[in-house]
Design an enzyme around this catalytic site. Structure first.
Site, PDB file in Angstrom:
ATOM      1  N   PRO A 152      -0.068   0.559  -2.845  1.00 55.83           N
ATOM      2  CA  PRO A 152       1.062  -0.531  -3.423  1.00 55.83           C
ATOM      3  C   PRO A 152       0.642  -1.936  -1.939  1.00 55.83           C
ATOM      4  CG  PRO A 152       1.866   1.514  -2.444  1.00 55.83           C
ATOM      5  CD  PRO A 152       0.096   1.800  -2.052  1.00 55.83           C
ATOM      6  N   GLU A 153       0.442  -2.501  -2.458  1.00 53.91           N
ATOM      7  CA  GLU A 153       0.201  -4.016  -1.505  1.00 53.91           C
ATOM      8  C   GLU A 153       1.090  -4.826  -2.269  1.00 53.91           C
ATOM      9  OE1 GLU A 153      -3.852  -5.132  -1.785  1.00 53.91           O
ATOM     10  OE2 GLU A 153      -4.489  -4.427  -2.876  1.00 53.91           O
ATOM     11  N   HIS A 186       6.659  16.627  -2.971  1.00 56.75           N
ATOM     12  CA  HIS A 186       6.033  15.338  -2.355  1.00 56.75           C
ATOM     13  C   HIS A 186       7.270  14.252  -2.018  1.00 56.75           C
ATOM     14  CE1 HIS A 186       2.339  16.584  -2.718  1.00 56.75           C
ATOM     15  NE2 HIS A 186       1.929  16.671  -3.991  1.00 56.75           N
ATOM     16  N   ARG A 196       0.338  11.765  -0.832  1.00 60.32           N
ATOM     17  CA  ARG A 196      -0.420  11.720   0.825  1.00 60.32           C
ATOM     18  C   ARG A 196       0.328  11.199   2.307  1.00 60.32           C
ATOM     19  NH1 ARG A 196      -5.247   8.072  -1.169  1.00 60.32           N
ATOM     20  NH2 ARG A 196      -5.850   8.942   0.892  1.00 60.32           N
ATOM     21  N   ARG A 226     -15.131 -19.318  13.935  1.00 61.65           N
ATOM     22  CA  ARG A 226     -15.197 -17.572  13.566  1.00 61.65           C
ATOM     23  C   ARG A 226     -16.523 -17.884  11.985  1.00 61.65           C
ATOM     24  NH1 ARG A 226     -10.607 -14.748  13.545  1.00 61.65           N
ATOM     25  NH2 ARG A 226     -11.797 -12.509  13.564  1.00 61.65           N
TER      26      ARG A 226
END
Ligand SMILES: [Zn+2]
Length: 271
Positions: A2-3, A91, A110, A152
């Site tokens: 999930p983002e 789960h 997980r 940078r």
């Protein structure tokens, strides 16, 4: 994984069922998440009413009357609103049982997700302190990026994925945003021109807003709060399209590895 758009989609999905409800109990089946769930948490939150459900980076902030729950979905987690009596599946690790007869249930095969209790301002919690601005808020702009990038040599794609620079721009969205901005992912951040940063800001905003609008990108094991998949995947321009024709110019999309993650770009559209 999930983002930000998936987390925002989850927030919008669960919020209406939570706000104004009282927590009857916290039912913990598996405390061994990414960090162990504190044993005192159940007693802290029982009886409190939910005031709001917000998001900071990829954390969901469930504001209660005397503090905030900070929830993370990890790699494979999902939060869904279900009847409290719905049978638990493998789960399913915790339930926030509400006075409506429903519960907020966390499933995570997980176990990289997490849950913390913050009695004070969650922005001061160690998980959130030091995070960069939200990409959809005004403080994320070309000035901010140009200032942090000055001198940078880090590749612009990795720079955008640095949570101290801006939060929530994950691997998929960094590739997609740089395509939309016309910027090659390997360029040194310090070498981008002002006009390019402006395009990058606009592209990051667009790509995340589009993904949120469409309910998050469909990835293997991701489902929204109501169990439906997101549809953004059909809109991807470069991500996982190696060798396929660019949707703009038909040049084959290329792939490279940066920081152990896959990057995709169009060698003609991006300079
Ligand atoms: Zn192209």
């Amino acid at each position: 994984m999930p983002e930000l758009p998936e987390v925002e989609t989850t927030r919008r999905g669960i919020r209406p069922a939570l706000v104004g409800r009282r927590i009857e109990k916290f039912d913990l089946r598996e405390p061994r998440l990414r960090w162990p769930v504190e044993p005192r948490l159940a007693a802290e939150i029982a009886g409190q009413r939910v005031v709001d459900v917000r998001r900071r980076a990829k954390y969901l902030l469930i504001d209660l009357e005397r503090g905030t729950l900070i929830a993370h979905l990890g790699m494979s987690g999902s939060l869904r609103v279900l009847p409290a009596t719905a049978p638990r599946l493998l789960h399913d690790h915790y339930d926030l049982v509400l006075d409506s007869g429903r519960c907020l249930r966390f499933n995570d095969p997980r176990r990289f997700g997490s849950l913390h209790w913050s009695p004070g301002d969650p922005e001061d919690h160690e998980l959130l302190a030091g995070l960069g601005p939200e990409p959809l808020e005004p403080s994320f702009d070309a000035d901010h990026l140009a200032r942090l990038a000055r001198g940078r040599k880090v590749a612009v794609k990795l720079f955008l994925m640095d949570q101290r620079v801006v939060v929530g721009v994950g691997n998929i969205y960094a590739s997609e945003a740089l395509f939309r901005a016309g910027v090659r992912p390997r360029r040194a951040a310090g070498r981008l021109r002002r006009a390019e940063w402006e395009k990058v800001v606009e592209a990051v905003r667009e790509v995340l807003a589009d993904a949120i609008r469409q309910g998050g990108t469909t990835l293997r094991d991701y489902v929204n709060a109501d169990g439906t998949p997101g549809y953004f995947r059909q809109e991807l321009h470069v991500y996982e399209r190696t060798g396929e024709p660019c949707r703009r110019c038909a040049t084959p999309i290329r792939h490279l590895v940066q920081g152990q993650r896959s990057t995709y770009f169009c060698p003609a559209c991006q300079r």
